[in-house]
Each structure stands twice: as C-alpha cells, then as structure tokens.
Design an enzyme around this catalytic site. Sequence first.
Site, PDB file in Angstrom:
ATOM      1  N   HIS A 148      13.658  28.010  22.121  1.00 23.75           N
ATOM      2  CA  HIS A 148      14.432  27.578  23.284  1.00 23.75           C
ATOM      3  C   HIS A 148      13.543  27.108  24.428  1.00 23.75           C
ATOM      4  CE1 HIS A 148      17.732  29.752  21.213  1.00 23.75           C
ATOM      5  NE2 HIS A 148      18.370  28.681  21.641  1.00 23.75           N
ATOM      6  N   ASN A 149      12.944  25.960  24.198  1.00 26.84           N
ATOM      7  CA  ASN A 149      12.053  25.382  25.198  1.00 26.84           C
ATOM      8  C   ASN A 149      12.493  23.944  25.476  1.00 26.84           C
ATOM      9  OD1 ASN A 149      11.026  23.787  23.026  1.00 26.84           O
ATOM     10  ND2 ASN A 149       9.813  25.576  22.387  1.00 26.84           N
ATOM     11  N   ALA A 150      11.697  23.241  26.260  1.00 24.68           N
ATOM     12  CA  ALA A 150      12.102  21.884  26.680  1.00 24.68           C
ATOM     13  C   ALA A 150      12.156  20.898  25.515  1.00 24.68           C
ATOM     14  CB  ALA A 150      11.144  21.378  27.758  1.00 24.68           C
TER      15      ALA A 150
ATOM     16  N   HIS B 299      13.366  21.571  22.518  1.00 26.48           N
ATOM     17  CA  HIS B 299      14.728  21.715  21.992  1.00 26.48           C
ATOM     18  C   HIS B 299      15.712  20.943  22.882  1.00 26.48           C
ATOM     19  CE1 HIS B 299      18.576  23.343  20.709  1.00 26.48           C
ATOM     20  NE2 HIS B 299      18.747  23.946  21.871  1.00 26.48           N
TER      21      HIS B 299
ATOM     22  N   ASP C  87      23.667  20.503  19.635  1.00 26.42           N
ATOM     23  CA  ASP C  87      22.951  21.766  19.811  1.00 26.42           C
ATOM     24  C   ASP C  87      22.565  22.417  18.478  1.00 26.42           C
ATOM     25  OD1 ASP C  87      21.795  23.837  21.266  1.00 26.42           O
ATOM     26  OD2 ASP C  87      23.667  24.953  21.460  1.00 26.42           O
TER      27      ASP C  87
HETATM   28 ZN   LIG Z   1      20.501  24.876  22.622  1.00 24.47          ZN
END
Ligand SMILES: [Zn+2]
Length: 458
Positions: free
Chosen positions: A186-188, A190, A336
């Site tokens: 869950h970083n930039a 992604h 997502d």
């Molecule tokens: Zn996400």
Amino acid sequence: MGIALIWCLALILIKWITSKRRGAISYDSSDQTALYIRMLGDVRVRSRAGFETDRRGSHPYIDFRIFHSNSEIEVSVSARNVRRLLSFQRYLRSSRFFRGITVPNSSNILDDDYNGQAKCMLEKVGNWNFDIFLFDRLTNGNSLVSLTFHLFNLHGLIEHFQLDTMKLRRFLVMVQEDYHSQNPYHNAVHAADVTQAMHCYLKEPKLSKSLTPWDVLLSLIAAATHDLDHPGVNQPFLIKTNHYLATLYKNTSVLENHHWRSAVGLLRESGLFAHMSLENRQLMESQIGDLILATDISQQNEYLSMFRSHLDRGDLCLENANHRHFILQMALKCADICNPCRTWELSKQWSEKVTEEFFHQGDIEKKYHLGVSPLCDRQTETIANIQIGFMTYLVEPLFGEWARFSNTRLSQTMLGHLGLNKASWKGVQREQSGSGDDVDATFEEMDSDILPQEPRLS
Ligand SMILES: [Zn+2]
Ligand SMILES: *[C@@H]1O[C@H](CO)[C@@H](O)[C@H](O)[C@H]1NC(C)=O
Ligand SMILES: *[C@@H]1O[C@H](CO)[C@@H](O)[C@H](O)[C@H]1NC(C)=O
C-alpha cells in the site's frame, strides 16, 4: 511550530466535524467470502500514521516503531513525520521545489525532467500492459505524480477547470508523499497503478461517451488518493490495538474514511480548487468520499448485488448522474483489485508484495499475542493459496459482472489474464503439495470442500 500545531489541530477538528457514520460492516464470519474480505481488508493496509506511539498510537503495549526496525527507514520516517506536521514548511519546500530555486541536481527529483523513456512510456498510458514498476523506476519513484499529472493533461482537465499547474503539482507531490513508501504494497506505486487502471476504464466506450469532465476529474483524484496514508495493517488490527483511527471512525470503514479525510485535507491545503465555489468544492469532497468508501472490500457484496440487479434489469442509464457515479464506484473497485487481471509478470509482483504486507502484520500479531489475522500467518499460508482464494471470491465475481456491463476487448483481456494467473498459482500450489512438507492441511481441505465450483464468468 506553533502555527503548524494549530493547523494540525484544525485539521483534526475538521475531520471530527465532517465525519459521518457509514453503514456497518456486514460480513458474516462464518461465510467463506468473509475470510477473503478480511484478507483484502488486510490487502489494503499498512502505513505509518497509525504507528507513531509518540504521536498518535494508542495500544498500550506496542511500540509501533517496531514497524520500522531498519534504522535507515527510521530516519526517513521521522524526517517524514516532521514534514507531515509542518504543513507550512512542506508548502515552502514544495514551492521552492517547483520554482527550481533550490535542490542542486534536481534533475533526479523533478518529474518535469523524467527521462525520455518515461515520457515514451506515457504515450502508451492507456495500455493494459503498462508496466508501472518500470515507470516508477524511470521516474525515480515519482510515478504517481508523473502519471496523474499526465492524465489530467490528457483528459483536458487543466484547461477545462482552469487549474493552476503549480498547485496541481504541489497537490500531487503531497499525495505521493502521504503514501508510505515502506509499505510493501500500500504505497504510491499501488495508487499509481490503480489510477492507470482507472484511466483504462474511463476510456471504455460506454463510459467515455457519457462521462463529463467533472466525472473524470473526481475519478482520477479518487483513484490517486484512495489509499492515502495507509498504515500497512488492516482494520481489525487497528481495532484490536485501540488505534485512534478506529475510535474516530467508530470501527466502520476506518481506513477508507481516513484515506478520504486525508485526501480532503490535502485538497484544501493545496488550494487547487480555491477558485471554485464553496458549493462545488463541497460536492467534490463528498463525491470523492463516495468513490473512496466504495473500495471498502467488506462492502463488496452489497455493491456487487446492486450492480448485478441493474445489469439483470438492464436499467443503467448513463445520462443519469447517479447511475454514472455508481458505475464509477464499480470502476474504482475494479481498478483497486485488478492485480490478478494484469499479465503474469506484473500480477506476480503484486501478489508477492501484498503477501509480504500480510505476513508482516502476522509477525507483529504473533510477537504481541494479538491473535494472528486470517491469511497473515507465514507458517500456514502461501502466496498461491491466498491468491487463489482472492481470485475466486472477490476478483472473478467482480470482473464477471464488469464484463457484462462493458463487454469489450479490455474486459476479455482482463478475464483472460485472470484465468491464466489462477492456473499458474494452481500449478505452484501443486508443486508445493508435491514437495510434501509445505502442504497446508487446512487449505487443502478448504480447496477441495469449500472451493469446488469456479464462478461462471459470462
Ligand atoms: Zn487500494
Ligand atoms: C551534481 O551532479 C554532478 C554530476 O552528477 C556531480 O559531479 C555534483 O557533485 C553534483 N552536485 C551536488 C551538489 O550534489
Ligand atoms: C470498536 O471495537 C472495539 C473492540 O471490539 C470495542 O471495544 C469498541 O467499543 C468499538 N467501538 C465502537 C464505537 O463501536
């Protein structure tokens, strides 16, 4: 410092005032799907805001600094905390940054100057095979800023909404910085990946012919900010450690509410839309919230059954703004969790990253006797098992319906990769079972008894 503190308090106050109770999480723990829902709850988790005992952590026994055992990371983390608190300093820093006054050798940092290869890649930004990992390397870790700025331009949003490009860049830099680069998943990157996928969906004929510039604007902002400041652990973890965010959002869509509020905070701080009416800005903030909150995977069944009934009745009318926004929620949900629909090369990397994030949470839960969350135990879980369950219970049902809505070459491509990737993980699983020791008895049982039918993909 005094001013920064007041800002910080004001922001917290705004968050409190504007926070609204959302529907309760509705999965049933006896339901198999819930396992994967919880897992994705995990999938979408692990950042740092939560884990600064000195500042906001609230579990009495955990020193949240354990998340950053690497001393190098600690330095950058504390440097970052200071930055996060000192909004004004950040403002000054980024404005100098963009005026090009400081920063010798800025060519390595400024996304204006990304090299020819990155520029070249952007010409194919609408390609489903777009390699975001490569793009991130070519832009020196600025994939989110570069890609989103490019998409704003491509969709004519800068001109249409009369956006100040300096403010836009500053906003995007703040967004990128508020992702936690030490989160494996869950970083930039992604966020950039989801934004790129969203762009691909916006181009689909049904959408592109009915979307307004406003819709496109909200979609891209929501995609870029949808996991903002993600702590790298899931909601159950935040609840069981009495994290302040769980209290603030009453145990409900805790992370998604936080991502949304963080996005709103940065929108206001950047002044990007200061030239719009208050009414429009408020509308924008609430509509971005509707999009981001839809990414709460524990709500997937509700969204999916609404989608399914619309498709069954054939009553979706994209001239209707409410219907368009519903479709955009579905599109963002697809974006997502589209990792398994990418090529094996890309998909596999995402699978490894997300599993690393799960297992990291599991390690901490073990260490502090918090009870290991489902799918977070590296002793009993494997990437292959996790992926197969994830695909079966969450990805296939969603993309099956999406393909009914938008039966295009892209949808067929995505379903094709999904099938191939699942077969690949099954191959890995067979090899692991063949080798003996690694067999996970629980999962084997689950695999044969509980996962017998593949959902039909229309
Ligand atoms: Zn996400
Ligand atoms: C800038 O880069 C050049 C060449 O890469 C190097 O020689 C120089 O020392 C750098 N300057 C600074 C201030 O880092
Ligand atoms: C949130 O969950 C925790 C743990 O189950 C519980 O103690 C707490 O009362 C809950 N808070 C709210 C507002 O429901």
